[in-house]
Enzyme design. Structure first.
Site, PDB file in Angstrom:
ATOM      1  N   ASN A   1       0.866  -1.170   0.000  1.00 58.63           N
ATOM      2  CA  ASN A   1       0.000   0.000   0.000  1.00 58.63           C
ATOM      3  C   ASN A   1       0.915   1.236   0.000  1.00 58.63           C
ATOM      4  OD1 ASN A   1      -1.747   2.059   0.523  1.00 58.63           O
ATOM      5  ND2 ASN A   1      -2.642   1.159   2.361  1.00 58.63           N
TER       6      ASN A   1
ATOM      7  N   GLU B   1      -8.139  -4.841   5.322  1.00 63.21           N
ATOM      8  CA  GLU B   1      -8.065  -4.654   3.874  1.00 63.21           C
ATOM      9  C   GLU B   1      -6.952  -5.495   3.259  1.00 63.21           C
ATOM     10  OE1 GLU B   1      -8.267  -0.553   5.300  1.00 63.21           O
ATOM     11  OE2 GLU B   1      -8.744  -0.024   3.244  1.00 63.21           O
TER      12      GLU B   1
ATOM     13  N   HIS C   1     -12.495   3.519   0.285  1.00 65.58           N
ATOM     14  CA  HIS C   1     -12.553   2.539   1.379  1.00 65.58           C
ATOM     15  C   HIS C   1     -13.308   1.280   0.948  1.00 65.58           C
ATOM     16  CE1 HIS C   1     -12.225   5.836   4.736  1.00 65.58           C
ATOM     17  NE2 HIS C   1     -11.028   5.363   4.430  1.00 65.58           N
TER      18      HIS C   1
ATOM     19  N   ARG D   1     -10.571  16.352   7.403  1.00 67.73           N
ATOM     20  CA  ARG D   1     -11.483  16.740   6.321  1.00 67.73           C
ATOM     21  C   ARG D   1     -12.869  16.972   6.906  1.00 67.73           C
ATOM     22  NH1 ARG D   1     -10.067  11.534   3.584  1.00 67.73           N
ATOM     23  NH2 ARG D   1      -8.058  11.856   2.563  1.00 67.73           N
TER      24      ARG D   1
ATOM     25  N   ARG E   1      -2.724  -2.139  -3.292  1.00 62.12           N
ATOM     26  CA  ARG E   1      -3.897  -1.289  -3.119  1.00 62.12           C
ATOM     27  C   ARG E   1      -3.759  -0.137  -4.120  1.00 62.12           C
ATOM     28  NH1 ARG E   1      -4.740   3.457   0.950  1.00 62.12           N
ATOM     29  NH2 ARG E   1      -6.911   3.908   0.531  1.00 62.12           N
TER      30      ARG E   1
END
Ligand code: ADP
Length: 415
Positions: free
Chosen positions: A7, A396, A189, A250, A99
């Site tokens: 990743n 993940e 996600h 965010r 990923r």
């Protein structure tokens, strides 16, 4: 098979080695052998390495770029120092799973990487200018270092949401803008929401087509997903990960007119506004203290900090609002599942999000809610709660490893 899962972020590289195969997947017996994280790649990198069952190794070393990072990782994996059972040379790494953040409309499933796929990921750079280039660097570096004979697979963050109907993914802006530039909701996600749905199916013992749940991935980045009959029909992140829930830095949903307003009032450039929205908003912006939920909760409890409380209340309120919206959109849901650093570890945030949802049939079991933390998995509602709430630590990397095996052995599957 031993799968290296990679990743790559803009200045970080995370990895895992997972031993898995088709029969191990079916028996749920696949295993993580080692993992690690290189932060601040490009300067003095902070490196954490761990083989399962061994203590963590931490060190700082200058690491020039992603290729140097991967080179370092591979050397460590095959070194006697790592003590990874059954891996002694590069030949023991059988495939690599990456990923990849944005697959746009081009990639709706995980795929074996060839030159055409690399071109396709490049074509999506406009939509993920920070992430896709880093992902590509990882792919090229792995191909150079391991050789073209080692298969590599791309697993997209957007792919799980490719089942959204156009009524969910289109913005109500001129349709030509979608036609011309593919401006639409993609969602992110996806691998996490898909993993949570998969685990829910196992825990609740339901078939894929009967999975009707709302998943909440609450980490530094946060998103919600409405999963109906086993498919994502809506999600809170949009064209980019800025939309939706309140996150660490965010703000999620805002009135887009704020951008022009900021430009006029503060004389900010588009770049500066982008920084405000991505890096200075959310929990950090509201509290003026930190983007870290743990620290905010401590500030609220120990110092009765008003803005810490406000930030957490707005965070929880937004998540609740999305639950309400998705319940309506899905015509009801059987369960809600929490994941991510906050979702997996904070009984208080889970409780505050579920507060007032009794009308919808949710009754949390206080004791269970407090018990299920720190990587534990399970149900946190009372026996008679009509709608169940689960905590499901996401994984993940495991899904990326599984998809890699499935693509290599040509048995791809949506989830
Ligand atoms: P990322 O999205 O970067 O992978 P994580 O999923 O690790 O992030 O989530 C990080 C967030 O989880 C931080 O806000 C952190 O404070 C929060 N978190 C971790 N442990 C706890 C805890 N025990 N209580 C509350 N929040 C926690």
């Amino acid at each position: 098979m031993n799968i290296l899962v990679i990743n790559c972020g803009s200045s970080s590289v995370k990895f895992q080695i997972v031993r898995t195969d088709i029969d191990l997947i079916e028996k749920n017996q696949d295993k993580r052998l080692a993992s690690g994280n290189l932060e601040r790649v490009g300067s003095q990198a902070l490196i954490t390495l761990q083989t399962e069952g061994q203590p963590k190794i931490k060190q700082a070393l200058p690491i020039r770029d992603h290729r140097a990072a991967l080179d370092f990782i591979l050397r460590w994996i095959i070194s006697p120092e790592s003590k990874i059972n059954g891996i002694n040379s590069l030949a023991d790494i059988h495939a690599v799973g990456h990923r990849v953040v944005h697959g746009a409309e081009k990639f709706t499933m995980s795929i074996l990487i060839d030159d055409k796929v690399i071109d396709g990921i490049e074509d999506c750079i406009d939509l993920a200018p920070l992430h896709n280039p880093a992902n590509l660097k990882g792919i090229i570096a792995a191909r150079d270092l391991l050789g073209p004979g080692v298969p590599q697979v791309a697993v997209f963050d957007t792919a799980f949401h490719s089942t959204m109907p156009e009524t969910s993914y289109l913005y109500a802006i001129p349709y030509q803008l979608y036609r011309r530039h593919k401006i639409r909701k993609y969602g992110f996600h996806g691998t996490s929401h898909r993993y949570i749905a998969y685990r829910y199916r196992q825990l609740a013992g339901v078939e894929r087509e009967k999975v009707n749940i709302i998943t909440l991935h609450l980490g530094n980045g946060c998103s919600a997903c409405a999963i109906k009959e086993g498919e994502s029909i809506d999600t809170s992140m949009g064209l980019t990960p800025l939309e939706g829930l309140v996150m660490g830095t965010r703000g999620g949903d805002i009135d887009p007119a704020i951008i022009e307003f900021l430009h006029h009032k503060e004389g900010m450039s588009l770049n500066e506004i982008d920084t405000v929205l991505n890096k200075q908003s959310g929990l950090l912006g509201l509290s003026g203290l930190t983007n870290d939920m743990r620290d905010l909760l401590a500030e609220e409890h120990e110092h009765q900090d008003r803005r810490a409380r406000l930030a957490i209340d707005i965070f929880c309120g937004r998540a609740r609002k999305y639950i309400g919206a998705y319940v309506a959109e899905m015509h009801g849901a059987d369960a809600i599942a929490f994941a991510g650093g906050i979702g997996e570890n904070s009984p208080e945030v889970r409780q505050r999000i579920c507060n007032g949802l009794e009308w919808f049939g949710i009754t949390l079991d206080d004791k269970l809610n407090k018990q299920i933390v720190g990587g534990k998995e399970g149900e946190i509602t009372t026996k008679d709660s009509r709608v169940k709430v689960y905590v499901i630590p996401t994984n993940e990397e495991m899904l990326i490893a599984r998809d890699t095996v499935r693509c290599v052995k040509d048995v791809p599957r949506r989830w």
